[in-house]
Every structure is written in C-alpha cells, then in structure tokens.
Design an enzyme around this catalytic site. Structure first.
Site, PDB file in Angstrom:
ATOM      1  NE  ARG A  90       1.566  -5.493  11.362  1.00 54.41           N
ATOM      2  CZ  ARG A  90       2.662  -4.758  11.204  1.00 54.41           C
ATOM      3  NH1 ARG A  90       3.731  -5.290  10.682  1.00 54.41           N
ATOM      4  NH2 ARG A  90       2.667  -3.509  11.575  1.00 54.41           N
ATOM      5  NE  ARG A 129       7.480   6.133  11.485  1.00 58.20           N
ATOM      6  CZ  ARG A 129       7.062   4.890  11.684  1.00 58.20           C
ATOM      7  NH1 ARG A 129       7.920   3.949  11.972  1.00 58.20           N
ATOM      8  NH2 ARG A 129       5.789   4.625  11.610  1.00 58.20           N
ATOM      9  NE  ARG A 173       0.792   2.243  11.733  1.00 63.47           N
ATOM     10  CZ  ARG A 173       1.823   3.081  11.840  1.00 63.47           C
ATOM     11  NH1 ARG A 173       1.658   4.378  11.677  1.00 63.47           N
ATOM     12  NH2 ARG A 173       3.010   2.614  12.089  1.00 63.47           N
TER      13      ARG A 173
HETATM   14  P1  AP5 Z   1       5.288  -1.665   9.530  1.00 63.42           P
HETATM   15  O1  AP5 Z   1       6.199  -0.887   8.681  1.00 63.42           O
HETATM   16  O2  AP5 Z   1       5.730  -2.980  10.053  1.00 63.42           O
HETATM   17  O3  AP5 Z   1       4.794  -0.673  10.687  1.00 63.42           O
HETATM   18  P2  AP5 Z   1       4.506  -0.874  12.253  1.00 63.42           P
HETATM   19  O4  AP5 Z   1       4.550  -2.255  12.786  1.00 63.42           O
HETATM   20  O5  AP5 Z   1       3.246  -0.124  12.447  1.00 63.42           O
HETATM   21  O6  AP5 Z   1       5.716  -0.310  12.901  1.00 63.42           O
HETATM   22  P3  AP5 Z   1       6.397   1.056  12.665  1.00 63.42           P
HETATM   23  O7  AP5 Z   1       7.325   0.950  11.478  1.00 63.42           O
HETATM   24  O8  AP5 Z   1       5.405   2.179  12.632  1.00 63.42           O
HETATM   25  O9  AP5 Z   1       7.168   1.251  14.026  1.00 63.42           O
HETATM   26  P4  AP5 Z   1       8.522   0.611  14.543  1.00 63.42           P
HETATM   27  O10 AP5 Z   1       8.221  -0.269  15.702  1.00 63.42           O
HETATM   28  O11 AP5 Z   1       9.339   0.025  13.434  1.00 63.42           O
HETATM   29  O12 AP5 Z   1       9.187   1.927  15.116  1.00 63.42           O
HETATM   30  P5  AP5 Z   1      10.429   2.783  14.544  1.00 63.42           P
HETATM   31  O13 AP5 Z   1      11.710   2.067  14.847  1.00 63.42           O
HETATM   32  O14 AP5 Z   1      10.190   3.195  13.137  1.00 63.42           O
HETATM   33  O15 AP5 Z   1       3.907  -1.937   8.767  1.00 63.42           O
HETATM   34  C1  AP5 Z   1       3.245  -0.905   8.064  1.00 63.42           C
HETATM   35  C2  AP5 Z   1       1.964  -1.454   7.445  1.00 63.42           C
HETATM   36  O16 AP5 Z   1       2.287  -2.498   6.494  1.00 63.42           O
HETATM   37  C3  AP5 Z   1       0.973  -2.121   8.408  1.00 63.42           C
HETATM   38  O17 AP5 Z   1       0.126  -1.175   9.042  1.00 63.42           O
HETATM   39  C4  AP5 Z   1       0.199  -3.048   7.452  1.00 63.42           C
HETATM   40  O18 AP5 Z   1      -0.732  -2.323   6.699  1.00 63.42           O
HETATM   41  C5  AP5 Z   1       1.300  -3.537   6.522  1.00 63.42           C
HETATM   42  N1  AP5 Z   1       1.940  -4.780   7.009  1.00 63.42           N
HETATM   43  C6  AP5 Z   1       3.245  -4.926   7.359  1.00 63.42           C
HETATM   44  N2  AP5 Z   1       3.473  -6.192   7.757  1.00 63.42           N
HETATM   45  C7  AP5 Z   1       2.276  -6.837   7.665  1.00 63.42           C
HETATM   46  C8  AP5 Z   1       1.866  -8.170   7.951  1.00 63.42           C
HETATM   47  N3  AP5 Z   1       2.734  -9.086   8.428  1.00 63.42           N
HETATM   48  N4  AP5 Z   1       0.553  -8.486   7.764  1.00 63.42           N
HETATM   49  C9  AP5 Z   1      -0.322  -7.593   7.284  1.00 63.42           C
HETATM   50  N5  AP5 Z   1       0.010  -6.310   6.982  1.00 63.42           N
HETATM   51  C10 AP5 Z   1       1.300  -5.933   7.175  1.00 63.42           C
HETATM   52  O19 AP5 Z   1      10.345   4.038  15.528  1.00 63.42           O
HETATM   53  C11 AP5 Z   1       9.275   4.961  15.455  1.00 63.42           C
HETATM   54  C12 AP5 Z   1       9.805   6.371  15.786  1.00 63.42           C
HETATM   55  O20 AP5 Z   1      10.284   6.396  17.130  1.00 63.42           O
HETATM   56  C13 AP5 Z   1      10.981   6.829  14.913  1.00 63.42           C
HETATM   57  O21 AP5 Z   1      10.872   8.207  14.732  1.00 63.42           O
HETATM   58  C14 AP5 Z   1      12.222   6.505  15.763  1.00 63.42           C
HETATM   59  O22 AP5 Z   1      13.298   7.387  15.471  1.00 63.42           O
HETATM   60  C15 AP5 Z   1      11.662   6.751  17.179  1.00 63.42           C
HETATM   61  N6  AP5 Z   1      12.266   5.861  18.173  1.00 63.42           N
HETATM   62  C16 AP5 Z   1      12.572   4.544  18.037  1.00 63.42           C
HETATM   63  N7  AP5 Z   1      13.104   4.045  19.170  1.00 63.42           N
HETATM   64  C17 AP5 Z   1      13.114   5.087  20.062  1.00 63.42           C
HETATM   65  C18 AP5 Z   1      13.525   5.207  21.416  1.00 63.42           C
HETATM   66  N8  AP5 Z   1      14.036   4.139  22.075  1.00 63.42           N
HETATM   67  N9  AP5 Z   1      13.383   6.412  22.017  1.00 63.42           N
HETATM   68  C19 AP5 Z   1      12.857   7.478  21.334  1.00 63.42           C
HETATM   69  N10 AP5 Z   1      12.469   7.430  20.058  1.00 63.42           N
HETATM   70  C20 AP5 Z   1      12.578   6.237  19.416  1.00 63.42           C
END
Ligand code: AP5
Length: 216
Positions: A90, A129, A173
């Site tokens: 990241r 979500r 974020r």
């Molecule tokens: P992390 O859990 O990795 O969160 P993120 O990258 O912010 O991603 P999300 O999990 O929020 O979203 P996603 O892309 O996975 O979407 P999702 O499939 O869930 O990290 C969380 C925290 O941990 C960070 O902020 C940081 O603090 C820390 N961290 C983690 N890794 C780190 C690193 N390498 N370095 C430093 N800190 C780190 O989908 C979202 C929603 O949309 C769901 O409701 C889903 O049902 C819906 N959805 C999905 N696809 C679709 C679609 N095609 N159409 C409609 N709805 C959809």
C-alpha cells in the site's frame, strides 16, 4: 502466480479476491483481515493497529512488512501454486520490500491488477457494507443484502459494520489512498505489470474481467 489486487477502499478487493483464489487455487492473503483478526484477539499488535485503522490511516510500514514476511513463509500458503495479495503493498516502501524479499528467493510479482471505481460509487458501497463476523463474507445492505436481516447466508454468522466505514474515516481512507497508495500503481506500471480493470459493474461481471486479466 503472484498477484497483487489493488484499488481504493470499497473497490471490491475483498469481494473478488476469495472468489479468484478459489477459481485459480491460490491462497488469499488480506492484510486488512489479518489486522482485524489481531484486533479481535486483542493482541499487542492489534491494540497498536486499531487506532490507525479506526482513523483510516495506514499501519506503519515496518509492522506490515514483518507481518507479510511471516505470513508468506506459512506452510499452508506454500501449498498453493499461487498467491493473491489483497491490501498489500500500500506504499512504495512496502512494494520495494516485497520485491526484495521475493527476489531473494528467485521470485517476483507477476501482475498487479487494479479495480477502478469512481469516487461516489466507493462512498455508496462503504456506507452500506456489512461483513459476516464469522466467515468474513461481505454484503451490501442495498446492493447485495442477506436473505435474513443481520445474518450471513453462508454460515448464519452475525453481520457487523466496520468502524472505519464511518463517513469521516472513509474520507481519510480515500485521501490516504491518493497520497500513499496511488504511487504504487505507478511503481507497477513502470515495471509493465499493471492492468486496470473496470470495477464498476455487477460483481459477476467484474469477476469475469478479473479472470480474463489473470488468464491473459
Ligand atoms: P482493508 O481491509 O484492506 O480495507 P480497504 O483497502 O480500505 O478496502 P475495503 O476492505 O474497505 O474495500 P474492498 O475493496 O475490499 O471492498 P469490498 O469487497 O469489501 O484495510 C483496512 C485498514 O487496515 C487500512 O485502512 C489500514 O489501516 C490497515 N491496513 C491494511 N493493509 C495495510 C497495509 N498494507 N499497510 C498499512 N495499513 C494497512 O466491497 C465494499 C462494499 O461494496 C461491500 O459492501 C460489497 O458487498 C460491495 N461491493 C463490492 N463489489 C461490488 C460491486 N461490483 N457492485 C456493487 N457493490 C459491490
């Protein structure tokens, strides 16, 4: 294959990665899930990470680099022919550390795939979500609700909201993504490893694009 799945918060990484992992027999390594497990278990690492996560900030690089190194040495992961990294790297420092670690064993990242979704849609996705506390299946309370309110279709587990899906944390974020993670896209583009796919469609359509990108 070693694949890095990228994209801003809410792009669908956590929705697509487990499905892709199953399809291509890969292990799925999500640093977000690993950190949330540490928080739930109230470990020292979890207690330290929680304040960064709840605010929508990144956990310090060296903590993450050590965590991923330990995980990639895990025997279960080595039993799979491929690995999908979700949420790591990241920052450019994380990407460089990953390349150095892989190079030391004669390996490399094969592809970085970015799910591209416009800002308004990301905010709508995160605002609705809910995730199964037990098996981690993601739902959206409007777009893909569970059949029974508050319960996971797969395992009956309780659906919970993430603290970092509150509006202020989401804004942070997205800002952190622009400032610290978007440069990682350029890092892989310069190495000719980046593919950007449209993540705006329905989950099944995005999955088809993802699969054809991996197979091309
Ligand atoms: P992390 O859990 O990795 O969160 P993120 O990258 O912010 O991603 P999300 O999990 O929020 O979203 P996603 O892309 O996975 O979407 P999702 O499939 O869930 O990290 C969380 C925290 O941990 C960070 O902020 C940081 O603090 C820390 N961290 C983690 N890794 C780190 C690193 N390498 N370095 C430093 N800190 C780190 O989908 C979202 C929603 O949309 C769901 O409701 C889903 O049902 C819906 N959805 C999905 N696809 C679709 C679609 N095609 N159409 C409609 N709805 C959809």
């Amino acid at each position: 294959m070693r694949i890095v799945l990228m994209g801003p918060p809410g792009a669908g990484k956590g929705t697509q990665a487990p499905r892709l992992a199953e399809k291509i027999n890969a292990s799925h390594v999500s640093t977000g899930d690993m950190l949330r497990a540490e928080v739930a278990a109230r470990t020292r690492l979890g207690l330290m990470a929680k304040k960064f996560m709840d605010a929508g900030d990144l956990v310090p690089d060296q903590v993450m680099i050590d965590m991923i190194a330990a995980r990639m040495a895990n025997d279960d992961d080595n039993a799979h022919p491929s690995i999908i990294l979700d949420g790591f790297p990241r920052t450019v420092s994380q990407a460089e550390a990953l390349d150095d670690a892989l190079q030391a064993t004669g390996g490399a990242i094969d592809a970085a795939i970015m799910l591209d979704v416009e800002r308004g849609e990301l905010v709508r996705r995160l605002a609705g979500r809910a995730t199964c506390a037990n098996c981690k299946t993601p739902y959206h309370l409007t777009f893909s609700p569970p059949s029974k309110d508050g319960a996971c279709d797969n395992c009956g587990g309780e659906l919970v909201r993430r603290p970092d899906d509150q509006p202020e944390a989401v804004r942070n974020r997205l800002r952190v993504y622009d400032e610290q993670t978007a440069p990682v896209l350029e890092y892989y583009r310069a190495k000719n490893k980046l593919t950007v796919i449209d993540g705006a469609g329905a989950p099944d359509d995005v999955f088809k694009l993802l699969l054809s990108s991996v197979r091309s």
